[in-house]
Design a protein around this motif. Structure first.
Motif, mmCIF file in Angstrom:
data_model
loop_
_atom_site.group_PDB
_atom_site.id
_atom_site.type_symbol
_atom_site.label_atom_id
_atom_site.label_comp_id
_atom_site.label_asym_id
_atom_site.label_seq_id
_atom_site.Cartn_x
_atom_site.Cartn_y
_atom_site.Cartn_z
ATOM 1 N N ILE A 122 1.269 -1.345 0.070
ATOM 2 C CA ILE A 122 -0.043 -0.100 -0.122
ATOM 3 C C ILE A 122 1.046 0.830 0.138
ATOM 4 C CG2 ILE A 122 -1.797 -1.344 0.995
ATOM 5 C CD1 ILE A 122 -1.233 0.530 3.851
ATOM 6 N N ASN A 123 0.155 2.428 0.350
ATOM 7 C CA ASN A 123 1.317 3.634 -0.010
ATOM 8 C C ASN A 123 1.038 3.858 1.423
ATOM 9 O OD1 ASN A 123 1.152 4.089 -3.050
ATOM 10 N ND2 ASN A 123 -0.693 4.881 -3.390
ATOM 11 N N LEU A 124 2.414 4.147 1.788
ATOM 12 C CA LEU A 124 2.655 4.190 2.712
ATOM 13 C C LEU A 124 2.449 5.670 3.556
ATOM 14 C CD1 LEU A 124 4.179 2.859 5.106
ATOM 15 C CD2 LEU A 124 6.535 3.925 4.513
ATOM 16 N N ASP A 136 18.349 6.878 4.282
ATOM 17 C CA ASP A 136 17.236 6.537 2.999
ATOM 18 C C ASP A 136 16.352 5.381 3.776
ATOM 19 O OD1 ASP A 136 19.748 7.609 2.030
ATOM 20 O OD2 ASP A 136 21.047 5.488 2.476
ATOM 21 N N THR A 137 16.158 4.977 4.742
ATOM 22 C CA THR A 137 15.010 4.124 4.948
ATOM 23 C C THR A 137 14.583 4.719 5.743
ATOM 24 O OG1 THR A 137 15.833 3.284 7.100
ATOM 25 C CG2 THR A 137 16.050 2.265 5.122
ATOM 26 N N ILE A 138 12.714 4.914 6.671
ATOM 27 C CA ILE A 138 11.843 5.267 7.581
ATOM 28 C C ILE A 138 12.284 4.748 9.002
ATOM 29 C CG2 ILE A 138 10.049 6.216 7.405
ATOM 30 C CD1 ILE A 138 8.927 6.452 5.144
ATOM 31 N N GLU A 139 12.425 4.909 9.653
ATOM 32 C CA GLU A 139 12.239 3.948 11.282
ATOM 33 C C GLU A 139 11.705 3.892 11.987
ATOM 34 O OE1 GLU A 139 15.347 3.345 14.411
ATOM 35 O OE2 GLU A 139 16.101 2.421 12.594
ATOM 36 N N ILE A 140 10.776 3.452 12.907
ATOM 37 C CA ILE A 140 9.125 3.810 13.524
ATOM 38 C C ILE A 140 9.569 3.158 14.670
ATOM 39 C CG2 ILE A 140 6.989 4.015 14.272
ATOM 40 C CD1 ILE A 140 7.036 5.436 11.537
ATOM 41 N N ARG A 141 10.291 3.622 16.347
ATOM 42 C CA ARG A 141 10.288 2.730 17.101
ATOM 43 C C ARG A 141 9.284 3.525 17.747
ATOM 44 N NH1 ARG A 141 15.996 1.660 18.362
ATOM 45 N NH2 ARG A 141 17.516 1.910 17.076
ATOM 46 N N ASN A 143 11.302 0.553 3.927
ATOM 47 C CA ASN A 143 12.836 1.168 2.304
ATOM 48 C C ASN A 143 12.222 1.616 0.833
ATOM 49 O OD1 ASN A 143 12.730 -1.382 0.865
ATOM 50 N ND2 ASN A 143 14.418 -2.304 2.106
ATOM 51 N N GLN A 144 12.935 1.818 0.027
ATOM 52 C CA GLN A 144 12.230 2.116 -0.839
ATOM 53 C C GLN A 144 11.734 1.207 -1.949
ATOM 54 O OE1 GLN A 144 15.121 4.738 -1.968
ATOM 55 N NE2 GLN A 144 14.961 6.284 -0.805
ATOM 56 N N ASN A 145 12.025 0.053 -1.636
ATOM 57 C CA ASN A 145 11.716 -1.428 -2.711
ATOM 58 C C ASN A 145 10.784 -2.184 -2.071
ATOM 59 O OD1 ASN A 145 14.247 -0.624 -4.037
ATOM 60 N ND2 ASN A 145 15.180 -2.403 -2.597
#
Length: 165
Positions: A13-15, A52-57, A66-68
């Motif tokens: 899905i769209n993030l 380069d990535t999105i991180e949620i803690r 990631n972008q893939n």
């Protein structure tokens, strides 16, 4: 062994990070994630970082994207514990299935962090990732319990399991 249990999954899905962060603390959407943080007396605080990535803690859980169109979950549980201790296996699978449902994933892969970071940060497609794992570790087992093998002088726990929804 210091390996941590991790999960790779498809994001189909769209993030929408704001929506995901809001729902992550909601027991109706993510009861496993809320439960594990409650059991560990973790503060329900969410932090987001962008590289380069999105991180949620979220407490003891780390979600990365990631972008893939690949997601990653690190759970504060050892790989051997995940393979051999049913309560750990159950809560980990619950958290995985919640993410799979939310992100419309058909498959997720449980594996040790010894391998998962390489795959998450690679540019491999989902099908190429599965082919690489098969070459590296053999075909996936039919059950999680098949990964752990105890011998007289050593144990083996290298492997992965594919969750299909």
């Amino acid at each position: 062994m210091g390996d941590i249990c991790t999960i790779l999954f498809q994001v189909n899905i769209n993030l929408d990070l704001d929506s995901f962060r809001d729902k992550l603390v909601n027991k109706d959407f993510f009861p496993g994630a809320v439960t594990i943080n409650t059991l560990e007396n973790q503060i329900s605080q969410i932090t987001t970082s962008f590289e380069d990535t999105i991180e949620i803690r979220y407490g003891s859980l780390v979600y990365k994207f990631n972008q893939n169109n690949m997601g990653f979950i690190r759970i504060n549980r050892g790989w051997i514990d995940f393979l051999t201790f049913p309560p750990t296996t159950e809560i980990t699978r619950e958290i995985c299935l919640e993410a799979m449902e939310y992100f419309k994933s058909k498959e997720a892969i449980y594996l040790s962090d010894m391998y998962s970071f390489d795959y998450f940060y690679s540019k491999l497609s989902w099908s190429d990732l599965k082919k690489s794992l098969a070459r590296r570790l053999g075909p996936p087992p039919q059950s999680i319990g098949e990964i752990y093998k105890e011998y007289e002088e050593h144990i083996e726990a290298a492997g992965y399991f594919i969750e299909i929804r």
